[in-house]
Design an enzyme around this catalytic site. Structure first.
Site, PDB file in Angstrom:
ATOM      1  CD  GLU A 224       5.990  -0.450   8.131  1.00  0.00           C
ATOM      2  OE1 GLU A 224       5.468  -1.541   8.391  1.00  0.00           O
ATOM      3  OE2 GLU A 224       5.875   0.122   7.034  1.00  0.00           O
ATOM      4  CB  CYS A 425       3.883  -0.270   3.537  1.00  0.00           C
ATOM      5  SG  CYS A 425       2.817  -1.669   3.172  1.00  0.00           S
ATOM      6  CG  ASN A 562       7.085  -5.351   2.736  1.00  0.00           C
ATOM      7  OD1 ASN A 562       7.232  -6.136   3.672  1.00  0.00           O
ATOM      8  ND2 ASN A 562       6.038  -4.540   2.641  1.00  0.00           N
ATOM      9  CD  GLU A 563       2.719  -7.143   2.908  1.00  0.00           C
ATOM     10  OE1 GLU A 563       1.776  -6.367   2.761  1.00  0.00           O
ATOM     11  OE2 GLU A 563       2.822  -7.889   3.887  1.00  0.00           O
TER      12      GLU A 563
END
Ligand code: AHR
Length: 837
Positions: A224, A425, A562-563
């Site tokens: 990331e 994120c 994503n989550e």
């Protein structure tokens, strides 16, 4: 009495004793019903709390103010708030409904429901106008009250409930607190916990004929762009803000603008930023350098200085143009040390009236830690400049626009079987306008769309989807791109255009408007075509070929989401995307998401959705204390083998202060023995985050720290590397018999044995998270090894040690039954090769 009878007699005694104890703690004339008071902290900082009272005068807090449900609205942490929760029980079905305001001003309302006050369903957010939609039609009476509990006055709502409700609430919280006390166990308590513990003995029996195939993709990496992992990190570009596209929005810091990192030295020049006639609309800003007298220079210090190596070549390029009235001319390109000495020099001749790329090569005459780039025009006049770039020639695998060789090699040395990218994120972004659009990250560099990085800086996206795919290929790793499920990060801090005006600007997971979802889904399908499509017959396959890669990248996996919070907004959009991919590319494994924790509403809802839609794999995330990893080694043993496979996409052991040390690394190694054992259900794992540049770190711990000159793998890196380099294709059943029956001892010893069918090697992994050594005898049953040779890789040290590295040496294995002493606090991999002649 034989052992079995003794065992049952002991159990019976314990059960009777516990029941008796429980009875003696009970009051016989408990009330049938009591008052339940529901409230939250007046500043919104708590979740839903309870107090109870028999008469409504003296109040007792339930489980010391335990938070039974917390608000998920708003950006990270303390910005998620709950005000004035109003708890109601539906008369018709007994379900509990809680409504609260999620902002101080009261503009955002929230709702969640529960059958038992313990497990809560997904939360919905809305404006006051919609509040009535969430109210049950009939409820048991409630009244608004002010009470005093633990010496504090609280505002809230009161109603009558059976006393058993209070008991349930207390039991639930006590259980959670008990579990938490286990998870809080730390190695620094070991001198007390294991006082008097003597060195141990173990026999490890391995049933080599009892095997099960496990995933070949078990260990991978998750890249990331956090902590300057890309620009200023893995991406080898040495010039900061080369495109003049930094914006105050990028870093939300003063001075973080188009001219950031650039300066003019000398009195005879000025530098401004223009946007009138850029190279490309995606890259609107460029520099206008006005030289009144030759000698002045235009300088850039790179990312914390430009580090150069003596004798190495550097490729310089810029886009330049001279406006009417200027004739342009020679521009010296220099790399200068802090003392002013020249480390390299060359020149370009900037004279075109249209944007034109100019390039040259420089060779460093010394090793320098912190040089600057200086452009020195030799003729007075105006120069318009953009995309000013300097790359080391020596990039990973020598690619142009490539990756920093030492960092990329450190990643490749882990032998990752896959790479998940570009986030986290970063992938789903801070609000829908910040979702990572893969198309903006490919094509000519000057036409790529820079993007604000939600971690507070700028992404040039010079490291874009093409480069990610190429990097995977270079390492022999499967690419695992992850794309937003039509919703941004659940912690978004900006207004998304969906939420703006409706729910205020406090940030929340508003989705892409439905009328834009078709185009969004098409983008995802286009990505698959870009990776795998025919180079001549498909639009996006052709683009890949134009970028220099006619062969498909052979994409097999794609992550969606994503989550995320598993809300209606999410479910609707995810389902649309999932169905579209399934229909057009049934061969692609779609990886869904089950929230940011190992349990809770999003985990439950995410798994329920996965079962409903038959999602082949889901991405689980959990950052937890080492104690969690020690006490949850059976986590995947309990998983249903017929449901979705698991990708443990983000995990790490977190201690207070967030170090990456022997304690965290061994806890991860221990847990991974249980993951290997469950390699039939867990298909992939990746530690997170991966990279962190010193002094630019938003998150700790990370796996590899670095600065411009050094790469500093952490202790945890060696755990990952030892697993990555010693992956197996089959798991072999084994049992450990230890001369201690203490649970705390047994749980800190982990063994996993795998076979690599490609080489025929047996690989024994041994983790000892105890302060004493363990003399063990390892017995590989049902096999007669012929001329075995072996290596041993050992990682060990004091639990607080942050510098330990693994060491590999030869190891003597005479046959299939051999001794090995596990040092205290150690992780060992013994790899046995058979040398059949
Ligand atoms: O790994 C850092 C962050 O943790 C990721 O971006 C996000 O997915 C998670 O919350």
């Amino acid at each position: 009495m034989n052992k079995l009878t003794y065992f049952f007699a002991t159990c019976l005694f314990l059960v009777c004793a516990t029941t008796l104890q429980a009875r003696t703690n009970r009051v016989t004339n408990e009330p049938d019903s009591v008052f339940l008071f529901s409230y939250s902290d007046a500043n919104g900082q708590s979740g839903l709390r309870f107090a109870w009272s028999t008469e409504g005068t003296q109040w007792f807090s339930v489980a010391d103010g335990y938070d039974y449900v917390k608000c998920d609205f708003g950006p990270w942490g303390r910005q998620k708030k709950m005000f004035r929760p109003r708890l109601m029980q539906n008369r018709a079905d007994g379900r509990w409904h809680c409504l609260w305001t999620a902002t101080q001003s009261g503009e955002v309302w929230a709702h969640a429901a529960s059958a038992d006050l313990l497990k809560w369903g997904p939360q919905s957010y809305f404006t006051e106008a919609d509040r009535t939609k969430y109210l049950p039609s009939t409820i048991f009476p409630i009244t608004e009250e002010k009470i005093t509990v633990n010496g504090r006055e609280e505002d809230g709502w009161m109603q009558r409930v059976p006393y058993s409700t209070i008991e349930q609430l207390v039991r639930f919280a006590e259980h959670k607190k008990y579990r938490q006390s286990l998870y809080d166990e730390r190695a620094e308590q070991d001198p007390v916990r294991f006082a008097g513990l003597k060195p141990l003995e173990a026999t490890i029996n391995v049933q080599t004929s009892q095997t099960k195939p496990i995933s070949e993709h078990l260990i991978g990496i998750f890249f990331e762009d956090i902590n300057y992992a890309a620009d200023g990190g893995l991406y080898a570009e040495l010039i900061q803000n080369r495109d003049f596209e930094y914006s105050s929005k990028d870093g939300s810091r003063e001075g973080w603008d188009s001219n950031y990192a650039w300066s003019v030295r000398g009195d005879d020049a000025t530098f401004t930023i223009a946007t009138a006639n850029p190279i490309h609309e995606n890259n609107p800003h460029y520099a206008v350098l006005n030289i009144t007298k030759p000698g002045a220079s235009f300088q850039n210090p790179g990312f914390d200085g430009i580090t150069l190596k003596k004798g190495e070549k550097y490729d310089f390029s810029l886009f330049g143009r001279v406006p009417q009235g200027s004739k342009g001319g020679k521009v010296l390109v220099k790399l200068i040390n802090q003392d002013g000495s020249e480390i390299a020099s060359s020149s370009v001749n900037v004279s075109s009236k249209e944007w034109k790329k100019y390039s040259t090569q420089l060779i460093a005459n010394a090793d320098v830690r912190s040089a600057e780039l200086a452009l020195v025009p030799q003729t007075a006049g105006t120069y318009e400049l953009d995309m000013i770039s300097l790359f080391p020639r020596n990039t990973f695998r020598g690619h142009k626009n490539g990756l920093r060789a030492d960092l990329a090699q450190t990643l490749a040395d882990m032998k990752p079987r896959f790479v998940r990218f570009p986030g986290g994120c970063v992938a789903h972004g801070d609000g829908v306008d910040n979702i990572y659009d893969w198309k903006g990250s490919i094509g000519p560099l000057e036409a790529r769309k820079p993007l604000r990085n939600l971690w507070g800086y700028h992404q040039t996206r010079g490291l874009g989807y093409f480069e990610y795919f190429q990097f995977c290929e270079d390492m022999g790793a499967e690419p695992v791109p992850v794309l937003a499920a039509g919703v941004p990060c659940q912690n978004s801090g900006t207004c998304s255009h969906h939420a703006k005006g409706e729910l205020g600007c406090n940030g929340q997971q508003g989705g892409i408007p439905m009328e834009e979802m078709g185009a969004y889904i098409q983008d995802i399908l286009d990505l698959i075509e870009y990776a795998n499509g025919d180079a001549k017959k498909t639009v996006w396959g052709r683009k890949r070929a134009e970028a220099g890669h006619p062969k498909p990248f052979n994409l097999k996996f794609i992550g969606i989401g994503n989550e995320d919070l598993i809300t209606d907004i999410f479910v609707e959009r995810f389902t649309m995307i999932f169905n579209a991919i399934k229909e057009k590319y049934p061969e692609i494994t779609v990886i869904g998401t089950v929230g940011p924790f190992y349990e809770g509403t999003d985990y439950d809802e995410g798994w329920a959705l996965a079962s409903r839609l038959n999602i082949p794999m889901v991405d689980e995330h959990y950052y937890v204390a080492p104690g969690w990893l020690i006490h949850n080694q059976d986590y995947y043993d309990r998983y249903d083998r017929n449901k979705s496979k698991v990708y443990l996409g983000e995990y790490a052991a977190h201690l207070p202060g967030r170090p990456n040390n022997i304690e965290t690394a061994l806890a991860e190694a221990l847990y991974l023995t249980s993951v290997e054992r469950n390699g039939d259900v867990v298909s992939m794992t990746s530690y997170a985050p991966l990279l962190a540049k010193e002094h630019h770190t938003q998150w700790n711990p990370d796996l590899i720290y670095f600065n411009n000159a050094e790469v500093k793998p952490t202790v945890g890196y060696y755990t990952q590397q030892m697993y990555g380099q010693n992956a197996g294709t089959d798991y072999l059943a084994s049992s450990v018999s230890l001369n201690s029956k203490e649970d705390a001892v047994k749980k800190r010893v982990g063994v996993s044995v795998v076979k690599d069918n490609h080489t025929g090697d047996y690989i024994v992994k041994l983790v000892n998270l105890l302060p004493v050594e363990i003399t063990s005898q390892i017995k590989l049953e049902d096999v007669a090894l012929v001329n075995p040779t072996a290596t041993k890789t050992l990682l060990s040290g004091d639990p607080k040690d942050k510098t330990a590295k693994s060491v590999t040496t030869d190891f003597e294995v005479k046959g299939n039954d051999f001794p090995y002493t596990m040092p205290a606090y150690s992780f060992t991999v013994i790899r046995i090769h058979e040398n059949r002649k």
